[in-house]
Write a protein that holds these residues in place. Structure first.
Motif, PDB file in Angstrom:
ATOM      1  N   GLU A 149       4.875  64.964   3.271  1.00  0.00           N
ATOM      2  CA  GLU A 149       3.462  64.580   3.343  1.00  0.00           C
ATOM      3  C   GLU A 149       3.250  63.392   4.291  1.00  0.00           C
ATOM      4  OE1 GLU A 149      -0.212  64.007   0.189  1.00  0.00           O
ATOM      5  OE2 GLU A 149       1.841  63.991  -0.551  1.00  0.00           O
ATOM      6  N   LYS A 150       4.148  62.426   4.234  1.00  0.00           N
ATOM      7  CA  LYS A 150       4.029  61.192   5.025  1.00  0.00           C
ATOM      8  C   LYS A 150       4.413  61.436   6.488  1.00  0.00           C
ATOM      9  CE  LYS A 150       6.273  56.720   5.377  1.00  0.00           C
ATOM     10  NZ  LYS A 150       7.545  56.102   5.073  1.00  0.00           N
ATOM     11  N   LYS A 151       3.674  60.824   7.400  1.00  0.00           N
ATOM     12  CA  LYS A 151       3.939  60.970   8.829  1.00  0.00           C
ATOM     13  C   LYS A 151       5.335  60.448   9.169  1.00  0.00           C
ATOM     14  CE  LYS A 151       2.202  59.929  13.395  1.00  0.00           C
ATOM     15  NZ  LYS A 151       1.193  59.292  14.212  1.00  0.00           N
ATOM     16  N   TRP A 152       5.993  61.137  10.082  1.00  0.00           N
ATOM     17  CA  TRP A 152       7.327  60.742  10.537  1.00  0.00           C
ATOM     18  C   TRP A 152       7.213  59.600  11.534  1.00  0.00           C
ATOM     19  CZ3 TRP A 152      11.775  62.462   8.547  1.00  0.00           C
ATOM     20  CH2 TRP A 152      11.709  63.606   7.743  1.00  0.00           C
ATOM     21  N   GLU A 153       8.135  58.648  11.430  1.00  0.00           N
ATOM     22  CA  GLU A 153       8.225  57.556  12.392  1.00  0.00           C
ATOM     23  C   GLU A 153       9.221  57.959  13.487  1.00  0.00           C
ATOM     24  OE1 GLU A 153       6.251  54.942  12.328  1.00  0.00           O
ATOM     25  OE2 GLU A 153       5.353  55.644  10.460  1.00  0.00           O
ATOM     26  N   VAL A 154       9.037  57.437  14.669  1.00  0.00           N
ATOM     27  CA  VAL A 154       9.862  57.799  15.817  1.00  0.00           C
ATOM     28  C   VAL A 154      11.344  57.550  15.546  1.00  0.00           C
ATOM     29  CG1 VAL A 154      10.384  57.251  18.238  1.00  0.00           C
ATOM     30  CG2 VAL A 154       8.010  57.472  17.485  1.00  0.00           C
ATOM     31  N   ASP A 155      11.691  56.412  14.957  1.00  0.00           N
ATOM     32  CA  ASP A 155      13.106  56.108  14.733  1.00  0.00           C
ATOM     33  C   ASP A 155      13.755  57.073  13.745  1.00  0.00           C
ATOM     34  OD1 ASP A 155      11.512  54.865  12.749  1.00  0.00           O
ATOM     35  OD2 ASP A 155      13.086  53.427  12.281  1.00  0.00           O
ATOM     36  N   GLU A 156      12.996  57.568  12.779  1.00  0.00           N
ATOM     37  CA  GLU A 156      13.526  58.559  11.839  1.00  0.00           C
ATOM     38  C   GLU A 156      13.838  59.865  12.567  1.00  0.00           C
ATOM     39  OE1 GLU A 156      11.373  58.208   7.647  1.00  0.00           O
ATOM     40  OE2 GLU A 156       9.934  58.356   9.300  1.00  0.00           O
ATOM     41  N   MET A 157      12.918  60.289  13.393  1.00  0.00           N
ATOM     42  CA  MET A 157      13.112  61.531  14.136  1.00  0.00           C
ATOM     43  C   MET A 157      14.225  61.378  15.166  1.00  0.00           C
ATOM     44  SD  MET A 157       9.213  62.980  14.656  1.00  0.00           S
ATOM     45  CE  MET A 157       8.597  61.523  15.474  1.00  0.00           C
ATOM     46  N   PHE A 158      14.280  60.238  15.812  1.00  0.00           N
ATOM     47  CA  PHE A 158      15.280  60.005  16.851  1.00  0.00           C
ATOM     48  C   PHE A 158      16.696  60.177  16.326  1.00  0.00           C
ATOM     49  CE2 PHE A 158      18.255  57.286  19.111  1.00  0.00           C
ATOM     50  CZ  PHE A 158      18.112  57.752  20.405  1.00  0.00           C
ATOM     51  N   ASP A 159      17.000  59.601  15.183  1.00  0.00           N
ATOM     52  CA  ASP A 159      18.356  59.691  14.633  1.00  0.00           C
ATOM     53  C   ASP A 159      18.774  61.139  14.397  1.00  0.00           C
ATOM     54  OD1 ASP A 159      18.664  56.938  14.700  1.00  0.00           O
ATOM     55  OD2 ASP A 159      18.074  56.661  12.603  1.00  0.00           O
ATOM     56  N   ILE A 160      17.875  61.943  13.886  1.00  0.00           N
ATOM     57  CA  ILE A 160      18.172  63.361  13.625  1.00  0.00           C
ATOM     58  C   ILE A 160      18.314  64.121  14.941  1.00  0.00           C
ATOM     59  CG2 ILE A 160      17.245  65.499  12.626  1.00  0.00           C
ATOM     60  CD1 ILE A 160      15.954  63.635  10.443  1.00  0.00           C
ATOM     61  N   MET A 161      17.405  63.888  15.881  1.00  0.00           N
ATOM     62  CA  MET A 161      17.473  64.571  17.171  1.00  0.00           C
ATOM     63  C   MET A 161      18.742  64.193  17.931  1.00  0.00           C
ATOM     64  SD  MET A 161      13.497  64.633  18.490  1.00  0.00           S
ATOM     65  CE  MET A 161      13.276  62.871  18.438  1.00  0.00           C
ATOM     66  N   LYS A 162      19.127  62.944  17.854  1.00  0.00           N
ATOM     67  CA  LYS A 162      20.343  62.480  18.532  1.00  0.00           C
ATOM     68  C   LYS A 162      21.573  63.192  17.974  1.00  0.00           C
ATOM     69  CE  LYS A 162      22.870  58.263  19.624  1.00  0.00           C
ATOM     70  NZ  LYS A 162      23.740  57.503  18.780  1.00  0.00           N
ATOM     71  N   GLU A 163      21.650  63.312  16.660  1.00  0.00           N
ATOM     72  CA  GLU A 163      22.777  64.007  16.038  1.00  0.00           C
ATOM     73  C   GLU A 163      22.862  65.461  16.518  1.00  0.00           C
ATOM     74  OE1 GLU A 163      24.332  65.618  11.693  1.00  0.00           O
ATOM     75  OE2 GLU A 163      22.566  64.326  11.758  1.00  0.00           O
ATOM     76  N   ILE A 164      21.730  66.137  16.582  1.00  0.00           N
ATOM     77  CA  ILE A 164      21.709  67.536  17.004  1.00  0.00           C
ATOM     78  C   ILE A 164      22.115  67.662  18.479  1.00  0.00           C
ATOM     79  CG2 ILE A 164      20.219  69.553  17.384  1.00  0.00           C
ATOM     80  CD1 ILE A 164      18.631  68.575  14.871  1.00  0.00           C
ATOM     81  N   ALA A 165      21.547  66.826  19.340  1.00  0.00           N
ATOM     82  CA  ALA A 165      21.861  66.893  20.771  1.00  0.00           C
ATOM     83  C   ALA A 165      23.327  66.557  21.038  1.00  0.00           C
ATOM     84  CB  ALA A 165      20.944  65.956  21.554  1.00  0.00           C
ATOM     85  N   GLU A 166      23.857  65.546  20.374  1.00  0.00           N
ATOM     86  CA  GLU A 166      25.267  65.173  20.574  1.00  0.00           C
ATOM     87  C   GLU A 166      26.213  66.267  20.084  1.00  0.00           C
ATOM     88  OE1 GLU A 166      25.577  61.388  18.584  1.00  0.00           O
ATOM     89  OE2 GLU A 166      25.032  60.279  20.401  1.00  0.00           O
ATOM     90  N   THR A 167      25.888  66.872  18.952  1.00  0.00           N
ATOM     91  CA  THR A 167      26.715  67.967  18.424  1.00  0.00           C
ATOM     92  C   THR A 167      26.680  69.161  19.373  1.00  0.00           C
ATOM     93  OG1 THR A 167      26.333  67.227  16.160  1.00  0.00           O
ATOM     94  CG2 THR A 167      27.085  69.507  16.449  1.00  0.00           C
ATOM     95  N   SER A 168      25.501  69.478  19.913  1.00  0.00           N
ATOM     96  CA  SER A 168      25.363  70.575  20.867  1.00  0.00           C
ATOM     97  C   SER A 168      26.162  70.292  22.131  1.00  0.00           C
ATOM     98  CB  SER A 168      23.883  70.784  21.224  1.00  0.00           C
ATOM     99  OG  SER A 168      23.139  71.112  20.081  1.00  0.00           O
ATOM    100  N   LEU A 169      26.106  69.087  22.608  1.00  0.00           N
ATOM    101  CA  LEU A 169      26.859  68.713  23.802  1.00  0.00           C
ATOM    102  C   LEU A 169      28.358  68.897  23.570  1.00  0.00           C
ATOM    103  CD1 LEU A 169      26.906  67.551  26.674  1.00  0.00           C
ATOM    104  CD2 LEU A 169      26.983  65.273  25.630  1.00  0.00           C
ATOM    105  N   ARG A 170      28.848  68.437  22.424  1.00  0.00           N
ATOM    106  CA  ARG A 170      30.278  68.628  22.093  1.00  0.00           C
ATOM    107  C   ARG A 170      30.624  70.116  22.009  1.00  0.00           C
ATOM    108  NH1 ARG A 170      29.168  64.096  18.953  1.00  0.00           N
ATOM    109  NH2 ARG A 170      28.874  65.303  17.059  1.00  0.00           N
ATOM    110  N   TYR A 171      29.745  70.911  21.474  1.00  0.00           N
ATOM    111  CA  TYR A 171      29.974  72.357  21.387  1.00  0.00           C
ATOM    112  C   TYR A 171      30.202  72.952  22.777  1.00  0.00           C
ATOM    113  CZ  TYR A 171      28.622  77.309  21.126  1.00  0.00           C
ATOM    114  OH  TYR A 171      28.568  78.678  21.283  1.00  0.00           O
ATOM    115  N   TYR A 172      29.402  72.556  23.748  1.00  0.00           N
ATOM    116  CA  TYR A 172      29.506  73.149  25.081  1.00  0.00           C
ATOM    117  C   TYR A 172      30.655  72.583  25.913  1.00  0.00           C
ATOM    118  CZ  TYR A 172      25.102  75.574  24.418  1.00  0.00           C
ATOM    119  OH  TYR A 172      24.121  76.411  23.953  1.00  0.00           O
ATOM    120  N   ILE A 173      31.040  71.343  25.696  1.00  0.00           N
ATOM    121  CA  ILE A 173      32.053  70.767  26.583  1.00  0.00           C
ATOM    122  C   ILE A 173      33.467  70.800  25.985  1.00  0.00           C
ATOM    123  CG2 ILE A 173      30.395  69.359  27.827  1.00  0.00           C
ATOM    124  CD1 ILE A 173      31.376  66.919  26.289  1.00  0.00           C
ATOM    125  N   PHE A 174      33.593  71.097  24.704  1.00  0.00           N
ATOM    126  CA  PHE A 174      34.949  71.129  24.126  1.00  0.00           C
ATOM    127  C   PHE A 174      35.340  72.525  23.714  1.00  0.00           C
ATOM    128  CE2 PHE A 174      33.815  66.625  23.193  1.00  0.00           C
ATOM    129  CZ  PHE A 174      34.769  66.064  24.016  1.00  0.00           C
TER     130      PHE A 174
END
Length: 174
Positions: A149-174
């Protein structure tokens, strides 16, 4: 999207009469590219943000409730496209952040729709890798769907997005 699917060399049939259609995720798409290979284009992160629900505001104004679900229907269309585009990959690096009174825990009708869109996997968890399949391309594709219900703050979203992008990057390069 179709070019991405064609490059996988797995699928051969395409209905191309609607090629002028497109999706535009609210948060955008982050790609991994190679300078020396124009065709190399791997998805690291696709993000959506959906606000849904004005019934709390309408109630304060003395107005009747409106139907729920419009943002979720648009999400469903985009998610179907994204899953088709990434069917040949072992990851589906997609995240959606939703907020608004329609996503309150006691508004089950909208949460049920989200649960179905996520192939009956949990909401408010990070999923990157496909799971529970029994062959190379027969897996479920849960995605990261965070709704409240509560609006998401940028820092909350950033941490989750960073985890996903970093995991995806590792998937493609390793």
């Amino acid at each position: 999207m179709i070019e991405n699917i064609k490059n996988s060399q797995i699928r051969t049939q395409f209905d191309t009469q609607f090629l002028d259609g497109a999706i535009y995720p609210d948060g955008g798409i982050l790609f991994l590219r190679k300078k020396d290979d124009e065709k190399f284009k791997k998805v690291l992160l696709i993000t959506e943000a959906k606000r849904q629900g004005t019934n709390d505001e309408r109630k304060k104004e003395g107005k009747n409730k409106q139907a729920t679900g419009n943002a979720i229907e648009r999400l469903g269309k985009n998610l179907t496209s994204i899953k088709a585009m990434l069917n040949h990959e072992r990851i589906t690096p997609f995240v959606c952040f939703g907020w608004g009174c329609d996503f309150a825990y006691d508004v089950k009708t909208v949460l049920v729709k989200l649960n179905v869109l996520n192939e009956f996997y949990y909401l408010n968890r990070t999923y990157i890798f496909k799971t529970d399949g029994n062959s190379n391309f027969n897996h479920f594709s849960p995605v990261s769907m965070y709704f409240r219900e509560k609006k998401w703050e940028v820092d909350e979203m950033f941490d989750i997005m960073k985890e996903i992008a970093e995991t995806s990057l590792r998937y493609y390069i390793f």
